[in-house]
Design a protein around this motif. Structure first.
Motif, PDB file in Angstrom:
ATOM      1  N   LYS A  30       0.989  -1.196  -0.139  1.00  0.00           N
ATOM      2  CA  LYS A  30       0.041   0.015  -0.078  1.00  0.00           C
ATOM      3  C   LYS A  30       0.735   1.115   0.114  1.00  0.00           C
ATOM      4  O   LYS A  30       0.436   2.306  -0.303  1.00  0.00           O
ATOM      5  CB  LYS A  30      -0.934   0.273   1.462  1.00  0.00           C
ATOM      6  CG  LYS A  30      -0.160   0.283   2.690  1.00  0.00           C
ATOM      7  CD  LYS A  30      -1.271   0.235   3.672  1.00  0.00           C
ATOM      8  CE  LYS A  30      -0.655   0.324   5.140  1.00  0.00           C
ATOM      9  NZ  LYS A  30      -1.474   0.472   6.403  1.00  0.00           N
ATOM     10  N   ASP A  31       2.023   1.174   0.346  1.00  0.00           N
ATOM     11  CA  ASP A  31       2.978   2.149   0.508  1.00  0.00           C
ATOM     12  C   ASP A  31       4.506   1.721   0.446  1.00  0.00           C
ATOM     13  O   ASP A  31       4.885   0.541   0.504  1.00  0.00           O
ATOM     14  CB  ASP A  31       2.968   3.259   1.855  1.00  0.00           C
ATOM     15  CG  ASP A  31       2.769   2.292   3.136  1.00  0.00           C
ATOM     16  OD1 ASP A  31       3.542   1.297   3.023  1.00  0.00           O
ATOM     17  OD2 ASP A  31       2.095   3.106   4.089  1.00  0.00           O
ATOM     18  N   PHE A  32       5.292   2.728   0.370  1.00  0.00           N
ATOM     19  CA  PHE A  32       6.834   2.427   0.298  1.00  0.00           C
ATOM     20  C   PHE A  32       7.264   1.556   1.632  1.00  0.00           C
ATOM     21  O   PHE A  32       7.899   0.532   1.370  1.00  0.00           O
ATOM     22  CB  PHE A  32       7.789   3.612   0.398  1.00  0.00           C
ATOM     23  CG  PHE A  32       9.080   3.447   0.111  1.00  0.00           C
ATOM     24  CD1 PHE A  32       9.648   3.129  -1.128  1.00  0.00           C
ATOM     25  CD2 PHE A  32       9.982   3.492   1.226  1.00  0.00           C
ATOM     26  CE1 PHE A  32      10.971   2.817  -1.189  1.00  0.00           C
ATOM     27  CE2 PHE A  32      11.278   3.009   0.997  1.00  0.00           C
ATOM     28  CZ  PHE A  32      12.025   2.706  -0.378  1.00  0.00           C
ATOM     29  N   GLN A  33       6.802   1.776   2.771  1.00  0.00           N
ATOM     30  CA  GLN A  33       7.327   1.018   3.725  1.00  0.00           C
ATOM     31  C   GLN A  33       6.729  -0.301   3.742  1.00  0.00           C
ATOM     32  O   GLN A  33       7.701  -1.454   3.842  1.00  0.00           O
ATOM     33  CB  GLN A  33       6.772   1.524   5.177  1.00  0.00           C
ATOM     34  CG  GLN A  33       7.231   0.637   6.445  1.00  0.00           C
ATOM     35  CD  GLN A  33       6.725   1.553   7.781  1.00  0.00           C
ATOM     36  OE1 GLN A  33       7.209   2.506   8.105  1.00  0.00           O
ATOM     37  NE2 GLN A  33       5.977   0.839   8.573  1.00  0.00           N
ATOM     38  N   ALA A  34       5.232  -0.775   3.292  1.00  0.00           N
ATOM     39  CA  ALA A  34       4.885  -2.067   3.187  1.00  0.00           C
ATOM     40  C   ALA A  34       5.575  -2.767   1.936  1.00  0.00           C
ATOM     41  O   ALA A  34       5.881  -3.911   1.997  1.00  0.00           O
ATOM     42  CB  ALA A  34       3.537  -1.934   2.729  1.00  0.00           C
ATOM     43  N   ALA A  35       5.961  -1.939   0.873  1.00  0.00           N
ATOM     44  CA  ALA A  35       6.668  -2.599  -0.073  1.00  0.00           C
ATOM     45  C   ALA A  35       7.659  -3.002   0.124  1.00  0.00           C
ATOM     46  O   ALA A  35       8.510  -4.129  -0.123  1.00  0.00           O
ATOM     47  CB  ALA A  35       6.643  -1.859  -1.557  1.00  0.00           C
ATOM     48  N   ALA A  36       8.497  -2.335   0.889  1.00  0.00           N
ATOM     49  CA  ALA A  36       9.813  -2.790   1.180  1.00  0.00           C
ATOM     50  C   ALA A  36      10.156  -3.685   2.135  1.00  0.00           C
ATOM     51  O   ALA A  36      10.791  -4.731   2.007  1.00  0.00           O
ATOM     52  CB  ALA A  36      10.575  -1.282   2.099  1.00  0.00           C
ATOM     53  N   ILE A  37       9.022  -3.959   2.987  1.00  0.00           N
ATOM     54  CA  ILE A  37       9.199  -5.091   4.069  1.00  0.00           C
ATOM     55  C   ILE A  37       8.764  -6.269   3.084  1.00  0.00           C
ATOM     56  O   ILE A  37       9.574  -7.350   3.383  1.00  0.00           O
ATOM     57  CB  ILE A  37       7.852  -4.964   5.044  1.00  0.00           C
ATOM     58  CG1 ILE A  37       8.469  -3.649   6.038  1.00  0.00           C
ATOM     59  CG2 ILE A  37       7.832  -6.188   5.671  1.00  0.00           C
ATOM     60  CD1 ILE A  37       7.397  -3.493   7.015  1.00  0.00           C
ATOM     61  N   LYS A  38       7.801  -6.304   2.189  1.00  0.00           N
ATOM     62  CA  LYS A  38       7.578  -7.565   1.486  1.00  0.00           C
ATOM     63  C   LYS A  38       8.799  -7.670   0.521  1.00  0.00           C
ATOM     64  O   LYS A  38       9.244  -8.969   0.219  1.00  0.00           O
ATOM     65  CB  LYS A  38       6.539  -7.131   0.320  1.00  0.00           C
ATOM     66  CG  LYS A  38       5.293  -7.040   0.996  1.00  0.00           C
ATOM     67  CD  LYS A  38       3.941  -7.084   0.076  1.00  0.00           C
ATOM     68  CE  LYS A  38       2.617  -7.324   0.372  1.00  0.00           C
ATOM     69  NZ  LYS A  38       1.517  -7.318  -0.525  1.00  0.00           N
ATOM     70  N   LEU A  39       9.636  -7.080   0.088  1.00  0.00           N
ATOM     71  CA  LEU A  39      10.631  -7.162  -0.770  1.00  0.00           C
ATOM     72  C   LEU A  39      11.881  -7.581   0.092  1.00  0.00           C
ATOM     73  O   LEU A  39      12.659  -8.295  -0.493  1.00  0.00           O
ATOM     74  CB  LEU A  39      11.071  -5.765  -1.485  1.00  0.00           C
ATOM     75  CG  LEU A  39      10.135  -5.138  -2.406  1.00  0.00           C
ATOM     76  CD1 LEU A  39      10.482  -3.853  -3.058  1.00  0.00           C
ATOM     77  CD2 LEU A  39      10.037  -6.165  -3.553  1.00  0.00           C
ATOM     78  N   ALA A  40      12.081  -7.289   1.233  1.00  0.00           N
ATOM     79  CA  ALA A  40      12.955  -7.959   2.147  1.00  0.00           C
ATOM     80  C   ALA A  40      12.762  -9.349   2.320  1.00  0.00           C
ATOM     81  O   ALA A  40      13.971  -9.994   2.311  1.00  0.00           O
ATOM     82  CB  ALA A  40      12.841  -7.093   3.419  1.00  0.00           C
ATOM     83  N   THR A  41      11.604  -9.624   2.528  1.00  0.00           N
ATOM     84  CA  THR A  41      11.459 -11.214   2.527  1.00  0.00           C
ATOM     85  C   THR A  41      11.790 -11.969   1.250  1.00  0.00           C
ATOM     86  O   THR A  41      12.371 -12.932   1.397  1.00  0.00           O
ATOM     87  CB  THR A  41       9.915 -11.429   3.052  1.00  0.00           C
ATOM     88  OG1 THR A  41       9.371 -10.790   3.953  1.00  0.00           O
ATOM     89  CG2 THR A  41       9.524 -12.744   2.975  1.00  0.00           C
ATOM     90  N   ALA A  42      11.808 -11.262   0.001  1.00  0.00           N
ATOM     91  CA  ALA A  42      11.842 -12.054  -1.078  1.00  0.00           C
ATOM     92  C   ALA A  42      13.307 -11.984  -1.217  1.00  0.00           C
ATOM     93  O   ALA A  42      13.746 -13.096  -1.819  1.00  0.00           O
ATOM     94  CB  ALA A  42      11.241 -11.185  -2.268  1.00  0.00           C
ATOM     95  N   PHE A  43      14.104 -11.213  -0.905  1.00  0.00           N
ATOM     96  CA  PHE A  43      15.593 -11.307  -0.955  1.00  0.00           C
ATOM     97  C   PHE A  43      16.110 -12.107   0.298  1.00  0.00           C
ATOM     98  O   PHE A  43      17.399 -12.466   0.223  1.00  0.00           O
ATOM     99  CB  PHE A  43      16.276  -9.923  -0.949  1.00  0.00           C
ATOM    100  CG  PHE A  43      16.369  -9.453  -2.646  1.00  0.00           C
ATOM    101  CD1 PHE A  43      16.291 -10.452  -3.536  1.00  0.00           C
ATOM    102  CD2 PHE A  43      16.591  -8.230  -3.089  1.00  0.00           C
ATOM    103  CE1 PHE A  43      16.410 -10.029  -4.779  1.00  0.00           C
ATOM    104  CE2 PHE A  43      16.438  -7.743  -4.187  1.00  0.00           C
ATOM    105  CZ  PHE A  43      16.601  -8.818  -5.167  1.00  0.00           C
ATOM    106  N   GLY A  44      15.422 -11.947   1.367  1.00  0.00           N
ATOM    107  CA  GLY A  44      16.125 -12.840   2.321  1.00  0.00           C
ATOM    108  C   GLY A  44      16.947 -12.125   3.295  1.00  0.00           C
ATOM    109  O   GLY A  44      17.989 -12.846   4.089  1.00  0.00           O
ATOM    110  N   VAL A  45      17.244 -10.933   3.229  1.00  0.00           N
ATOM    111  CA  VAL A  45      18.253 -10.110   4.158  1.00  0.00           C
ATOM    112  C   VAL A  45      17.880  -8.635   3.918  1.00  0.00           C
ATOM    113  O   VAL A  45      17.292  -8.160   3.136  1.00  0.00           O
ATOM    114  CB  VAL A  45      19.720 -10.186   3.382  1.00  0.00           C
ATOM    115  CG1 VAL A  45      19.526  -9.608   1.811  1.00  0.00           C
ATOM    116  CG2 VAL A  45      20.782  -9.513   4.206  1.00  0.00           C
ATOM    117  N   PRO A  46      17.895  -8.122   5.239  1.00  0.00           N
ATOM    118  CA  PRO A  46      17.709  -6.646   5.391  1.00  0.00           C
ATOM    119  C   PRO A  46      18.549  -5.692   4.397  1.00  0.00           C
ATOM    120  O   PRO A  46      19.615  -6.095   4.142  1.00  0.00           O
ATOM    121  CB  PRO A  46      18.103  -6.404   6.915  1.00  0.00           C
ATOM    122  CG  PRO A  46      17.969  -7.718   7.372  1.00  0.00           C
ATOM    123  CD  PRO A  46      18.591  -8.549   6.364  1.00  0.00           C
TER     124      PRO A  46
END
Length: 285
Positions: A178-194
């Protein structure tokens, strides 16, 4: 159109999970859109972006760093051909088929016509968020593929592909968040590293938040485009390491004094007075 929707969905699957943000750092930012002070965030910022646990994939299939503009156009042709297959299967030979041929040919041609060369003259791109992603007089160019509401920009230097930037929308119900923060958290899970968070720093001309990662070949940046938008930037690490030499012509400082004006000012200045002469040795008053 159906073909564009299908192609947009393919882009979402291939690219929507190709970035990742720092779950801990992004989630820790204050609510309400306010960012943590730049100085405090910078003090904990790693010197290098973290290495992803998954390869950063380039899309569409067949795209590789170093391709020429013609080679990239050929890959886009194949992607468009594949996107139109369902429509061709549902169309009978005749007038409608010829219209579909013309539509596909126009999309291919539009991509080739989208090329912008960053030569001597300024371009309209300077008024967009892409300003700063290219320089002038360094044999750089850009081509743009528009599909539905999304855009994909291909950047070349010396006619070699070195960067891709995808523009995406965000919002309630959007698969990216829904926003940048939510997108960033989803993408963090995809790459497996902060990821590494780079906060805004107006004093140094940076007004946006970015989160980045890298793998063996590609540097990836998730860019906050403001309310309802995000950008994903993919950059060739080899080219990044050589940018200084690939860009010998540096951008001019808009606030710098024109050389002719500076020369005139120097001419108007009075000549400096001669230094005081030393008193002869041995003479006394």
């Amino acid at each position: 159109m159906k073909a564009k929707r299908l192609l947009g969905a393919a882009l979402a699957v291939g690219l929507g999970l190709a970035a990742v943000a720092s779950t801990n750092e992004v989630a820790a930012q204050p609510k309400g859109g306010k960012k943590a002070p730049a100085a405090a965030a910078a003090s904990a910022r790693p010197a290098e972006p973290p290495v992803t646990k998954k390869t950063i994939a380039l899309n569409p299939p067949g795209i590789t760093w170093g391709m020429s503009t013609k080679q990239v156009a050929a890959v886009i042709d194949k992607m468009l051909d594949a996107a139109y297959v369902p429509r061709y299967k549902a169309t009978s030979p005749g007038v409608k088929m010829r219209a579909l041929d013309a539509e596909l040919a126009e999309e291919k041609s539009a991509f080739r016509r989208s090329r912008i060369d960053f030569g001597k003259l300024p371009t309209g791109i300077d008024a967009t968020p892409l300003k700063g992603e290219y320089t002038y007089l360094n044999k750089e160019s850009m081509m743009t593929l528009t599909q539905g509401e999304g855009k994909r920009h291909f950047f070349f230097i010396q006619d070699k592909l070195w960067k891709i930037i995808d523009e995406h929308s965000l919002g309630e119900g959007n698969p990216r968040g829904k926003d940048f923060q939510a997108a960033a958290i989803k993408l963090a899970t995809a790459f497996g590293v902060p990821g590494r968070v780079t906060p805004p720093d107006p004093d140094n001309g940076r007004f946006i938040t970015e989160v980045d990662w890298k793998d063996a070949a590609t540097h990836f940046r998730a860019i906050d485009r403001g309310e309802g938008a995000i950008a994903f930037a993919y950059e060739d690490l080899v080219t990044l390491a050589s940018l200084e030499s690939l860009r010998p012509n540096k951008p001019q400082d808009a606030n710098a004094i024109d050389p002719a004006v500076a020369s005139a000012i120097r001419k108007d200045e009075p000549a400096p007075a001669p230094p005081p002469a030393d008193k002869p040795a041995g003479k006394k008053k």
